[in-house]
Design a protein around this motif. Sequence first.
Motif, PDB file in Angstrom:
ATOM      1  N   ALA A 169       0.839  -1.209   0.000  1.00  0.00           N
ATOM      2  CA  ALA A 169       0.000   0.000   0.000  1.00  0.00           C
ATOM      3  C   ALA A 169       0.867   1.249   0.000  1.00  0.00           C
ATOM      4  N   LEU A 170       1.926   1.233   0.797  1.00  0.00           N
ATOM      5  CA  LEU A 170       2.835   2.378   0.837  1.00  0.00           C
ATOM      6  C   LEU A 170       3.592   2.531  -0.473  1.00  0.00           C
ATOM      7  N   THR A 171       4.232   1.458  -0.936  1.00  0.00           N
ATOM      8  CA  THR A 171       5.077   1.590  -2.127  1.00  0.00           C
ATOM      9  C   THR A 171       4.256   1.960  -3.359  1.00  0.00           C
ATOM     10  N   ALA A 172       3.047   1.406  -3.495  1.00  0.00           N
ATOM     11  CA  ALA A 172       2.211   1.741  -4.645  1.00  0.00           C
ATOM     12  C   ALA A 172       1.805   3.213  -4.609  1.00  0.00           C
ATOM     13  N   THR A 173       1.445   3.706  -3.420  1.00  0.00           N
ATOM     14  CA  THR A 173       1.025   5.100  -3.287  1.00  0.00           C
ATOM     15  C   THR A 173       2.186   6.043  -3.550  1.00  0.00           C
ATOM     16  N   ALA A 174       3.350   5.740  -3.005  1.00  0.00           N
ATOM     17  CA  ALA A 174       4.518   6.597  -3.220  1.00  0.00           C
ATOM     18  C   ALA A 174       4.920   6.618  -4.692  1.00  0.00           C
ATOM     19  N   ARG A 175       4.873   5.472  -5.352  1.00  0.00           N
ATOM     20  CA  ARG A 175       5.223   5.427  -6.774  1.00  0.00           C
ATOM     21  C   ARG A 175       4.253   6.247  -7.613  1.00  0.00           C
ATOM     22  N   LEU A 176       2.954   6.097  -7.344  1.00  0.00           N
ATOM     23  CA  LEU A 176       1.963   6.826  -8.125  1.00  0.00           C
ATOM     24  C   LEU A 176       2.085   8.329  -7.885  1.00  0.00           C
ATOM     25  N   ALA A 177       2.264   8.730  -6.634  1.00  0.00           N
ATOM     26  CA  ALA A 177       2.416  10.159  -6.327  1.00  0.00           C
ATOM     27  C   ALA A 177       3.640  10.735  -7.017  1.00  0.00           C
ATOM     28  N   LEU A 197      12.086   1.821  -2.767  1.00  0.00           N
ATOM     29  CA  LEU A 197      11.683   3.144  -3.244  1.00  0.00           C
ATOM     30  C   LEU A 197      12.895   4.024  -3.530  1.00  0.00           C
ATOM     31  N   SER A 198      13.904   3.946  -2.703  1.00  0.00           N
ATOM     32  CA  SER A 198      15.114   4.746  -2.930  1.00  0.00           C
ATOM     33  C   SER A 198      15.766   4.381  -4.250  1.00  0.00           C
ATOM     34  N   ALA A 199      15.735   3.097  -4.608  1.00  0.00           N
ATOM     35  CA  ALA A 199      16.321   2.648  -5.872  1.00  0.00           C
ATOM     36  C   ALA A 199      15.592   3.235  -7.076  1.00  0.00           C
ATOM     37  N   GLU A 200      14.342   3.666  -6.883  1.00  0.00           N
ATOM     38  CA  GLU A 200      13.559   4.255  -7.967  1.00  0.00           C
ATOM     39  C   GLU A 200      13.596   5.779  -7.942  1.00  0.00           C
ATOM     40  N   GLY A 201      14.465   6.351  -7.109  1.00  0.00           N
ATOM     41  CA  GLY A 201      14.596   7.796  -7.055  1.00  0.00           C
ATOM     42  C   GLY A 201      13.557   8.493  -6.200  1.00  0.00           C
ATOM     43  N   ILE A 202      12.861   7.750  -5.358  1.00  0.00           N
ATOM     44  CA  ILE A 202      11.846   8.316  -4.475  1.00  0.00           C
ATOM     45  C   ILE A 202      12.450   8.476  -3.079  1.00  0.00           C
ATOM     46  N   ALA A 203      12.347   9.674  -2.523  1.00  0.00           N
ATOM     47  CA  ALA A 203      12.900   9.922  -1.197  1.00  0.00           C
ATOM     48  C   ALA A 203      12.174   9.054  -0.171  1.00  0.00           C
ATOM     49  N   ALA A 204      12.917   8.211   0.514  1.00  0.00           N
ATOM     50  CA  ALA A 204      12.318   7.285   1.473  1.00  0.00           C
ATOM     51  C   ALA A 204      13.155   7.272   2.751  1.00  0.00           C
ATOM     52  N   THR A 205      12.470   7.294   3.886  1.00  0.00           N
ATOM     53  CA  THR A 205      13.134   7.380   5.182  1.00  0.00           C
ATOM     54  C   THR A 205      12.650   6.242   6.080  1.00  0.00           C
ATOM     55  N   LEU A 206      13.584   5.645   6.809  1.00  0.00           N
ATOM     56  CA  LEU A 206      13.251   4.556   7.725  1.00  0.00           C
ATOM     57  C   LEU A 206      12.692   5.123   9.024  1.00  0.00           C
ATOM     58  N   LEU A 207      11.533   4.644   9.426  1.00  0.00           N
ATOM     59  CA  LEU A 207      10.973   4.965  10.735  1.00  0.00           C
ATOM     60  C   LEU A 207      11.518   3.953  11.726  1.00  0.00           C
ATOM     61  N   ASP A 208      12.367   4.397  12.628  1.00  0.00           N
ATOM     62  CA  ASP A 208      13.009   3.453  13.542  1.00  0.00           C
ATOM     63  C   ASP A 208      12.484   3.553  14.966  1.00  0.00           C
ATOM     64  N   SER A 209      11.482   4.411  15.189  1.00  0.00           N
ATOM     65  CA  SER A 209      10.927   4.548  16.531  1.00  0.00           C
ATOM     66  C   SER A 209       9.476   5.019  16.444  1.00  0.00           C
ATOM     67  N   ARG A 210       8.619   4.413  17.238  1.00  0.00           N
ATOM     68  CA  ARG A 210       7.220   4.837  17.287  1.00  0.00           C
ATOM     69  C   ARG A 210       7.034   6.137  18.061  1.00  0.00           C
ATOM     70  N   SER A 211       8.045   6.533  18.804  1.00  0.00           N
ATOM     71  CA  SER A 211       7.914   7.705  19.673  1.00  0.00           C
ATOM     72  C   SER A 211       8.577   8.957  19.105  1.00  0.00           C
ATOM     73  N   ARG A 212       9.073   8.874  17.862  1.00  0.00           N
ATOM     74  CA  ARG A 212       9.760  10.028  17.275  1.00  0.00           C
ATOM     75  C   ARG A 212       9.083  10.402  15.947  1.00  0.00           C
ATOM     76  N   THR A 213       8.833  11.688  15.739  1.00  0.00           N
ATOM     77  CA  THR A 213       8.203  12.161  14.500  1.00  0.00           C
ATOM     78  C   THR A 213       9.272  12.696  13.553  1.00  0.00           C
ATOM     79  N   PRO A 214       9.013  12.651  12.241  1.00  0.00           N
ATOM     80  CA  PRO A 214       9.990  13.147  11.264  1.00  0.00           C
ATOM     81  C   PRO A 214      10.221  14.654  11.400  1.00  0.00           C
ATOM     82  N   MET A 215      11.408  15.078  11.003  1.00  0.00           N
ATOM     83  CA  MET A 215      11.751  16.505  11.031  1.00  0.00           C
ATOM     84  C   MET A 215      11.297  17.118   9.702  1.00  0.00           C
ATOM     85  N   ILE A 216      10.033  17.509   9.651  1.00  0.00           N
ATOM     86  CA  ILE A 216       9.448  18.035   8.424  1.00  0.00           C
ATOM     87  C   ILE A 216       8.658  19.297   8.754  1.00  0.00           C
ATOM     88  N   GLU A 217       8.815  20.315   7.918  1.00  0.00           N
ATOM     89  CA  GLU A 217       7.984  21.507   8.038  1.00  0.00           C
ATOM     90  C   GLU A 217       6.869  21.397   7.008  1.00  0.00           C
TER      91      GLU A 217
END
Length: 330
Positions: A169-177, A197-217
């Motif tokens: 579900a994630l990879t299909a949505t990211a590819r289409l977007a 996804l990274s191999a296809e040129g799509i920016a992808a980040t590993l979520l390694d903790s349930r208690s930390r949110t991404p640094m995104i504005e």
Amino acid sequence: MTALAISPADILHFAHKHAGAGVVLVTLVGIAGSSPRALGAQMAVAADGDYRGSFSGGCIEAAIIAEALAVLDDGETRMVRFGAGSPYIDIRLPCGGGIDLLFTPRPDAAALGAILAVLDKREPAAMRLSRHGICVEGPATIETGWHGDEFGVTYSPRVRILAMGHGDALTATARLAHYFGAETRAFSPSKDDVTALSAEGIAATLLDSRSRTPMIEADRWTAFAFLFHDHDWEEMLLPWALRQPHLFVGAIGGRQSRTDRIAMLRSHGLSAATLTRFSMPAGLIPQARDPATLALSVVSEIIGAYHCIERDVQIARHKEEGVDDPLLPV
């Protein structure tokens, strides 16, 4: 992976790149009847005949390129009608309408660069076109259309889609977007998802903790799509997303998942008004099951919300000015 279509920013980048060697910016400034493109659509034609953008399915582009090259040689701005009412009787639009195109030779590279810099900061931008060339319109406070002897064109930042989840579900949505042309970032606790996804040129980040949110504005052109089957990952991420400026926040899941999710969000102190803006289940296609259909369903809802922004801005501006909006039903 190449984007599905040329965007307004792509056209401006092309014009900026070729400004030194000579380029013509062509803008749709009038429509009689119907047209495949909206007012403000643009095309850029370089001195070697290369171009970006279009105004039809290919039936008048050759004539526009020829006209643009003539304008480049002449050095004078001109407006030309194509289709119904045009002096070029052998050039017709399939829809039977007519379009007025403004040809602006050698647009100022600094002005183009300034507009692109504003868009790069994810802020709306605008330009004014006249027979004297183009100029930047500070904050985008004008509407696309004629303002006296000048024509204004507005540009919105590219839609940003932050897809969070795991599996197909994630990879299909990211590819289409990404293929659509959205600024796409994927976040997953699965290393396999991130690697693929990274191999296809799509920016992808590993979520390694349930208690930390991404640094995104985030901003009003940012959409959050939650595509987890393990909904425990949403405990921190979903309340965080709903508190950000956003275009859209949506999540997949069945009836029980939705009930549990609402209870969780209320426990985080989110207001009823905020929850009414939360799309659940996300997507336009009811009960989409396979990943490809789900991706199409979710991305379509996001792009629909993105295109509603301009209408909302126009309605708000008209209300401030005390003008009835012509798009509203009577």
